[in-house]
Write an enzyme that holds these catalytic residues in place. Structure first.
Site, PDB file in Angstrom:
ATOM      1  N   LYS A  86       1.045  -1.384   0.137  1.00  0.00           N
ATOM      2  CA  LYS A  86      -0.048  -0.048  -0.236  1.00  0.00           C
ATOM      3  C   LYS A  86       0.731   1.045   0.193  1.00  0.00           C
ATOM      4  CE  LYS A  86      -1.166   0.783   4.480  1.00  0.00           C
ATOM      5  NZ  LYS A  86      -2.802   1.304   5.705  1.00  0.00           N
ATOM      6  N   ASP A  87       2.370   1.484   0.016  1.00  0.00           N
ATOM      7  CA  ASP A  87       3.191   2.561   0.092  1.00  0.00           C
ATOM      8  C   ASP A  87       3.473   2.548  -1.162  1.00  0.00           C
ATOM      9  OD1 ASP A  87       2.672   3.376   3.296  1.00  0.00           O
ATOM     10  OD2 ASP A  87       3.862   1.592   4.011  1.00  0.00           O
ATOM     11  N   ARG A 137      -8.285   8.204   4.584  1.00  0.00           N
ATOM     12  CA  ARG A 137      -9.423   7.068   4.174  1.00  0.00           C
ATOM     13  C   ARG A 137     -10.436   6.849   5.162  1.00  0.00           C
ATOM     14  NH1 ARG A 137      -8.772   1.983   4.837  1.00  0.00           N
ATOM     15  NH2 ARG A 137      -6.838   2.157   5.339  1.00  0.00           N
ATOM     16  N   ARG A 138      -9.591   6.882   6.255  1.00  0.00           N
ATOM     17  CA  ARG A 138      -9.767   6.299   7.850  1.00  0.00           C
ATOM     18  C   ARG A 138     -10.758   7.285   8.749  1.00  0.00           C
ATOM     19  NH1 ARG A 138      -4.546   3.095   9.163  1.00  0.00           N
ATOM     20  NH2 ARG A 138      -4.887   1.703   8.889  1.00  0.00           N
ATOM     21  N   ARG A 155       0.788  10.040  14.848  1.00  0.00           N
ATOM     22  CA  ARG A 155       2.140  10.006  13.782  1.00  0.00           C
ATOM     23  C   ARG A 155       3.575   9.373  14.441  1.00  0.00           C
ATOM     24  NH1 ARG A 155       3.364  12.514   9.029  1.00  0.00           N
ATOM     25  NH2 ARG A 155       4.684  10.838   8.863  1.00  0.00           N
ATOM     26  N   ARG A 161       3.227   5.525  18.597  1.00  0.00           N
ATOM     27  CA  ARG A 161       1.384   5.150  18.618  1.00  0.00           C
ATOM     28  C   ARG A 161       1.046   4.600  19.916  1.00  0.00           C
ATOM     29  NH1 ARG A 161      -0.506   5.779  12.687  1.00  0.00           N
ATOM     30  NH2 ARG A 161       1.256   6.968  11.529  1.00  0.00           N
ATOM     31  N   CYS A 248      -2.407  13.368  -4.994  1.00  0.00           N
ATOM     32  CA  CYS A 248      -2.507  13.850  -3.543  1.00  0.00           C
ATOM     33  C   CYS A 248      -3.032  12.145  -3.127  1.00  0.00           C
ATOM     34  CB  CYS A 248      -2.508  15.235  -2.949  1.00  0.00           C
ATOM     35  SG  CYS A 248      -4.438  14.423  -3.648  1.00  0.00           S
TER      36      CYS A 248
HETATM   37  C1  DPM Z   1      -0.751   4.033   4.330  1.00  0.00           C
HETATM   38  C2  DPM Z   1      -1.788   4.766   4.576  1.00  0.00           C
HETATM   39  C3  DPM Z   1      -1.350   4.090   6.144  1.00  0.00           C
HETATM   40  C4  DPM Z   1       0.229   3.577   5.920  1.00  0.00           C
HETATM   41  C5  DPM Z   1      -2.812   5.588   4.540  1.00  0.00           C
HETATM   42  C6  DPM Z   1      -3.955   4.044   4.641  1.00  0.00           C
HETATM   43  C7  DPM Z   1      -1.591   4.465   7.256  1.00  0.00           C
HETATM   44  C8  DPM Z   1      -1.091   5.823   7.703  1.00  0.00           C
HETATM   45  C9  DPM Z   1      -1.339   6.159   9.039  1.00  0.00           C
HETATM   46  C10 DPM Z   1      -0.824   4.361   2.564  1.00  0.00           C
HETATM   47  N1  DPM Z   1       0.492   3.698   4.626  1.00  0.00           N
HETATM   48  O1  DPM Z   1      -3.930   3.464   4.738  1.00  0.00           O
HETATM   49  O2  DPM Z   1      -5.304   5.318   4.020  1.00  0.00           O
HETATM   50  O3  DPM Z   1      -2.073   6.051   9.457  1.00  0.00           O
HETATM   51  O4  DPM Z   1      -0.927   7.252   9.039  1.00  0.00           O
HETATM   52  C11 DPM Z   1       1.141   1.802   6.781  1.00  0.00           C
HETATM   53  C12 DPM Z   1       1.229   0.664   7.751  1.00  0.00           C
HETATM   54  C13 DPM Z   1       1.154  -1.019   7.214  1.00  0.00           C
HETATM   55  C14 DPM Z   1       1.536  -0.030   6.132  1.00  0.00           C
HETATM   56  C15 DPM Z   1       0.320   1.453   8.894  1.00  0.00           C
HETATM   57  C16 DPM Z   1      -1.106   1.230   9.281  1.00  0.00           C
HETATM   58  C17 DPM Z   1       0.623  -1.730   7.494  1.00  0.00           C
HETATM   59  C18 DPM Z   1       0.916  -3.065   6.897  1.00  0.00           C
HETATM   60  C19 DPM Z   1       0.076  -3.193   5.815  1.00  0.00           C
HETATM   61  C20 DPM Z   1       1.279   2.974   6.437  1.00  0.00           C
HETATM   62  N2  DPM Z   1       2.036   1.373   5.732  1.00  0.00           N
HETATM   63  O5  DPM Z   1      -1.519   1.491   8.451  1.00  0.00           O
HETATM   64  O6  DPM Z   1      -1.493   1.267  10.197  1.00  0.00           O
HETATM   65  O7  DPM Z   1      -1.029  -2.662   5.636  1.00  0.00           O
HETATM   66  O8  DPM Z   1       0.529  -3.861   4.826  1.00  0.00           O
END
Ligand code: DPM
Length: 318
Positions: A86-87, A137-138, A155, A161, A248
């Site tokens: 997702k990143d 999104r959340r 953050r 967190r 964005c």
């Molecule tokens: C992206 C988001 C977040 C991560 C945005 C979203 C969460 C940001 C936040 C694109 N990347 O989900 O809407 O809550 O500040 C990230 C996490 C994981 C991968 C942490 C999480 C977990 C493993 C996974 C950060 N990247 O979402 O709690 O989902 O594969």
């Protein structure tokens, strides 16, 4: 041939605890399959790891967590990079491709509560409860369904967190269930949030391995980790996002299901305040995953997504 066989394979990773757990898992799996090869992990900091005090949406998502790793591959310092899918942006730099998608963990979002709310669920948390998230999104989806909560940015890495939550700064926070479980903190998942309330991020719960497009040796190695059902779901999700993306971070969520060779993609686009909200579903053959994603994006645009995305883009620029 002999020289190539003895060359160690270098894996790029971020330095965060979660990134290293995920990369070491990939390293161990490959080592099991290719016993006569050596796999080395090269950990690096990315821009996203350094900027901790700015809202993610303002920094934009153009490779915030991936750029340094991509340069490593283009320079030939590393052979591939392991990301939380997702990143990984939906458009990759020239010369790099998504070489492999691994089997997905539960992609759902999870509610993590302060000890005083052990007996509560999202549905029963009191009015005004402070919910921590920095995902638009959340935020948008929870505001849409639970407008009586108060939302606050959070953050830092997972441990930071959780400490902020436990110290009483928040009543509850939202995190990916997959991240908590991979770090051995699955017991902090208090409630798995249903897709009716929160559609997950594109690619959530899966690992994406990025590599050079013109590197058949590495691509062949990586294929042993490919999980086709996950890959098909994620290709549909990524095509949907690619077709919508305005550059964005925006409130876009998805959910995919596979039933035999039929793939169903649910997607939504929302304004940040959760007021404007469009949602839709497309089903098709799993082998046409990308077409399903593109069709859903077009459907949501006709339902008003374009206007929502333009508004967010202007807001974020301010
Ligand atoms: C992206 C988001 C977040 C991560 C945005 C979203 C969460 C940001 C936040 C694109 N990347 O989900 O809407 O809550 O500040 C990230 C996490 C994981 C991968 C942490 C999480 C977990 C493993 C996974 C950060 N990247 O979402 O709690 O989902 O594969």
């Amino acid at each position: 041939m002999v020289a190539s066989l003895s060359r160690p394979i270098r894996i790029g990773s971020r330095k965060s605890q979660l990134a290293l757990v995920q990369t070491h898992w990939v390293q161990a799996q490959l080592q099991k399959h290719f016993v006569d090869r050596t796999f080395e992990v090269h950990a690096m900091s990315t821009q996203g790891d350094k900027i901790l005090d700015m809202a993610l949406a303002k920094i934009g998502d153009k490779g915030l967590f991936t750029k340094e790793l991509e340069l490593g591959m283009l320079n030939g310092e590393t052979d591939f990079a392991v990301h939380s899918l997702k990143d990984l942006p939906t458009r990759l730099p020239e010369g790099l491709i998504l070489g492999c998608v691994t089997e997905r963990e539960d992609p759902a979002d999870a509610l993590v509560v302060h000890a005083k709310h052990q007996d509560k669920q999202l549905e029963t948390l009191p009015e005004g409860s402070v919910i921590g998230t920095s995902s638009l999104r959340r935020l948008a989806q929870l505001r849409h369904h639970y407008p009586h909560f108060s939302f606050k940015d959070i953050r830092g890495n997972l441990n930071t967190r959780l400490q902020k939550l436990d110290s009483g700064e928040y009543d509850a926070i939202i995190l990916a269930a997959a991240g908590l479980r991979r770090l051995g903190m699955g017991d902090r998942v208090h409630q798995v949030i249903s897709p009716e309330v929160s559609l997950h991020a594109v690619g959530q719960g899966a690992l994406g391995i990025e590599c050079r497009a013109e590197d058949p040796e590495i691509l062949t190695l990586l294929k042993v980790l490919e999980h086709q059902p996950t890959a098909q779901r994620c290709y549909a999700e990524r095509a949907f996002l690619r077709e919508l993306e305005g550059g964005c971070q925006v409130p876009i969520g998805v959910n995919t299901t596979l039933d035999g060779d039929s793939l169903t993609l649910v997607g939504m686009v929302s304004s940040v305040d959760g007021q404007k909200f469009v949602k839709g579903t497309q089903t098709g053959l799993a082998t046409d995953a990308e077409a399903i994603g593109i069709q859903l994006a077009q459907q949501l645009r006709s339902q008003g997504a374009t206007e929502i995305l333009e508004e967010i883009f202007l807001e974020v620029q301010r």
